[in-house]
Scaffold this motif. Structure first.
Motif, PDB file in Angstrom:
ATOM      1  N   HIS A 113      -2.052  -4.126   4.101  1.00  0.00           N
ATOM      2  CA  HIS A 113      -1.403  -4.935   3.172  1.00  0.00           C
ATOM      3  C   HIS A 113       0.049  -5.337   3.856  1.00  0.00           C
ATOM      4  O   HIS A 113       0.413  -6.473   3.579  1.00  0.00           O
ATOM      5  CB  HIS A 113      -1.172  -4.822   1.769  1.00  0.00           C
ATOM      6  N   GLU A 114       0.657  -4.447   4.418  1.00  0.00           N
ATOM      7  CA  GLU A 114       1.909  -4.836   5.170  1.00  0.00           C
ATOM      8  C   GLU A 114       1.946  -5.728   6.521  1.00  0.00           C
ATOM      9  O   GLU A 114       2.956  -6.135   6.884  1.00  0.00           O
ATOM     10  CB  GLU A 114       2.488  -3.446   5.509  1.00  0.00           C
ATOM     11  N   ILE A 115       0.790  -5.946   6.945  1.00  0.00           N
ATOM     12  CA  ILE A 115       0.454  -6.827   8.108  1.00  0.00           C
ATOM     13  C   ILE A 115       0.180  -8.194   7.534  1.00  0.00           C
ATOM     14  O   ILE A 115      -0.810  -8.389   6.794  1.00  0.00           O
ATOM     15  CB  ILE A 115      -0.909  -6.488   8.736  1.00  0.00           C
ATOM     16  N   ALA A 149      -9.298  -7.456   0.770  1.00  0.00           N
ATOM     17  CA  ALA A 149      -9.721  -6.480  -0.074  1.00  0.00           C
ATOM     18  C   ALA A 149     -10.580  -5.457   0.881  1.00  0.00           C
ATOM     19  O   ALA A 149     -10.993  -4.387   0.494  1.00  0.00           O
ATOM     20  CB  ALA A 149     -10.906  -7.328  -0.948  1.00  0.00           C
ATOM     21  N   LYS A 150     -10.811  -5.882   2.058  1.00  0.00           N
ATOM     22  CA  LYS A 150     -11.632  -4.916   3.182  1.00  0.00           C
ATOM     23  C   LYS A 150     -10.836  -4.486   4.272  1.00  0.00           C
ATOM     24  O   LYS A 150     -10.885  -3.729   5.090  1.00  0.00           O
ATOM     25  CB  LYS A 150     -12.796  -5.704   3.527  1.00  0.00           C
ATOM     26  N   ARG A 159       3.196  -2.941  12.898  1.00  0.00           N
ATOM     27  CA  ARG A 159       4.105  -2.431  11.976  1.00  0.00           C
ATOM     28  C   ARG A 159       3.732  -1.055  11.742  1.00  0.00           C
ATOM     29  O   ARG A 159       3.597  -0.509  10.702  1.00  0.00           O
ATOM     30  CB  ARG A 159       3.863  -3.497  10.729  1.00  0.00           C
ATOM     31  N   GLY A 160       3.659  -0.457  12.997  1.00  0.00           N
ATOM     32  CA  GLY A 160       3.095   1.270  12.818  1.00  0.00           C
ATOM     33  C   GLY A 160       1.969   1.539  12.425  1.00  0.00           C
ATOM     34  O   GLY A 160       1.362   2.581  12.369  1.00  0.00           O
ATOM     35  N   ARG A 161       0.920   0.451  12.203  1.00  0.00           N
ATOM     36  CA  ARG A 161      -0.286   0.633  11.928  1.00  0.00           C
ATOM     37  C   ARG A 161      -1.467   0.309  13.125  1.00  0.00           C
ATOM     38  O   ARG A 161      -1.135  -0.967  13.679  1.00  0.00           O
ATOM     39  CB  ARG A 161      -0.828   0.052  10.993  1.00  0.00           C
ATOM     40  N   LYS A 194       9.655  -4.384   2.026  1.00  0.00           N
ATOM     41  CA  LYS A 194       8.825  -3.325   2.595  1.00  0.00           C
ATOM     42  C   LYS A 194       8.501  -3.619   3.979  1.00  0.00           C
ATOM     43  O   LYS A 194       9.553  -4.655   4.744  1.00  0.00           O
ATOM     44  CB  LYS A 194       7.364  -3.597   2.203  1.00  0.00           C
ATOM     45  N   SER A 195       7.824  -3.042   5.009  1.00  0.00           N
ATOM     46  CA  SER A 195       7.963  -3.258   6.286  1.00  0.00           C
ATOM     47  C   SER A 195       7.264  -4.494   6.597  1.00  0.00           C
ATOM     48  O   SER A 195       7.684  -5.263   7.681  1.00  0.00           O
ATOM     49  CB  SER A 195       7.076  -1.983   7.050  1.00  0.00           C
TER      50      SER A 195
END
Length: 444
Positions: A15-17, A40-41, A69-71, A134-135
């Protein structure tokens, strides 16, 4: 690997992306025609203009793990040949809730509880608002009195801009049952309980926006300008860029705006080249090379914060075979004189517009430069021929963003990239005045 397709499947999209993050990841490989984020996925589907563009993206990321973002995100060809209207509608399949999760992209003006309340209240009674950084950027949770109000607000406001050309709303349904609000201030508000304290005892409110929220003039659609902020203070731009969390090593308390630069190469440096380098970190008022010490110069920035950014990020930079010494000067400003070059009214100052955006891009010199304002018919070879005199070009990628041609150019060393920026920023190429800054990407 699946059969090549111009549709790319992206997994682990948290969700941060944001949608913009995904666009930036794939735009260097070609034109993106459609993007569907399946929140949702934790997945996304992205359609390139043609299969070769998609193949280039997949092949590149097979050898270089994409990270947003770190992911870590994982890409592969989709089984879809094209994204249909039904596929695109999947991106909005969420369980309706009276609490909305709102992400605001391209935040160039302050977003407060009061601004959000004015945006969302026309669609129903807003009970509570909580904002946070947030990020992924600025976000807010907004609780309506009824489910229908939340559904109506989401349908009316999704994708709209709060201000003309910026502060775009990305709205999802939250999975929370009830918002907990402890304080009524610019960051959180319980409209059902006006008696809450403004802050925990002993910690004053950090509001830095004053009465700016009263200038809000309605949600902007795609039509003509309907109002909004005409300008914004530097303090508000800093707040919008960093959300209160300044880059490590930056205090934000410096008040000295004049910088002393030493160990310059006097045979190759001049005031305009110093302007090109230091203007990355703020507006330039004046520059003076000391005639009795031609390897020394004074640079006066727009304010103390911009000067602190320049000192922090440029200290020890290699330029023209010299390692720069960059420190605050004992002089509060540079006096006017025949040896002083004035830049106060230069239209090349970068922070007259989109100050918050420019602050976010501040960094130490890197091997990769970002080149914008390019001619629409530019190709990689032409750009490389403009820059190759400054060093070995490892990679060069021209791409299109928002209908404008831009490029990323990777040199073998940071010093070569710095020299290219210093010498070629604001130069003319086929009638266009190119703009150059450092990119924070690790590779192209």
């Amino acid at each position: 690997m699946a059969e090549p397709s111009k549709v790319i499947h992206v997994r682990n999209v948290g969700h941060e992306i944001s949608e913009n993050d995904l666009l930036q990841l794939f735009q260097p490989f070609g034109v993106i025609t459609k993007l569907v984020v399946l929140r949702a996925k934790n997945q996304a589907l992205l359609q390139m203009q043609d299969i070769p563009s998609a193949v280039s993206a997949i092949q590149y990321h097979a050898n270089s793990q994409p990270n947003i973002r770190g992911r870590n995100v994982y890409v592969q060809f989709s089984s879809h040949r094209e994204l249909t209207t039904m596929d695109q509608n999947q991106g909005r399949e969420e369980e309706p809730n009276r609490i909305l999760l709102v992400s605001v992209h391209q935040v160039l003006y302050p977003m407060t509880v009061d601004v959000l309340q004015q945006v969302f209240s026309p669609h129903g009674y807003v009970e509570k608002i909580v904002t946070f950084q947030k990020s992924a950027g600025f976000q807010a949770l907004i609780q309506y009195g009824t489910l229908q109000s939340a559904v109506t607000a989401r349908g009316a406001l999704q994708g709209r801009n709060v201000y003309d050309g910026c502060c775009q709303l990305d709205i999802q349904f939250s999975n929370l049952d009830e918002l907990q609000v402890n304080y009524n201030n610019d960051r959180s508000r319980d409209f059902t309980n006006p008696n809450l304290p403004t802050e925990q005892k002993g910690r004053p409110s950090q509001s830095g926006y004053g009465g700016d929220a009263g200038m809000y003039a309605g949600v902007q659609g795609s039509g003509p300008r309907q109002g909004g902020f005409s300008h914004m203070s530097n303090a508000a731009a800093i707040e919008a860029a960093f959300g209160g969390d300044l880059p490590p090593g930056i205090t934000g308390t410096n008040e000295r705006s004049t910088i002393l630069v030493a160990n310059l190469n006097p045979e190759r440096i001049d005031e305009d080249k110093l302007f090109n380098l230091f203007s990355i970190y703020g507006n330039i008022m004046r520059i003076k090379i000391l005639r009795n010490k031609p390897d020394h110069a004074l640079v006066q920035m727009g304010d103390g914060f911009q000067a602190e950014l320049a000192v922090h990020f440029l200290k020890g930079t290699m330029l023209f075979g010299k390692r720069l010494e960059v420190n605050f000067s004992k002089h509060p400003n540079i006096t006017q004189g025949p040896d002083t070059h004035e830049y106060m009214n230069s239209n090349l100052n970068r922070f007259n517009r989109n100050a918050a955006k420019n602050y976010r891009y501040c960094c130490s010199p890197t091997r990769i430069i970002h080149v914008s304002s390019l001619p629409q018919d530019i190709i990689e070879d032409e750009l490389a021929s403009l820059l190759v005199e400054h060093g070995i070009i490892v990679n060069c990628k021209v791409f299109e963003m928002n209908g404008k041609k831009q490029a990323l150019v990777q040199f073998e060393t940071e010093e070569e990239a710095t020299e290219a920026l210093v010498c070629k920023h604001a130069s003319s190429l086929s009638g266009s005045v190119v703009r150059i800054s450092f990119s924070q990407l690790q590779s192209i």
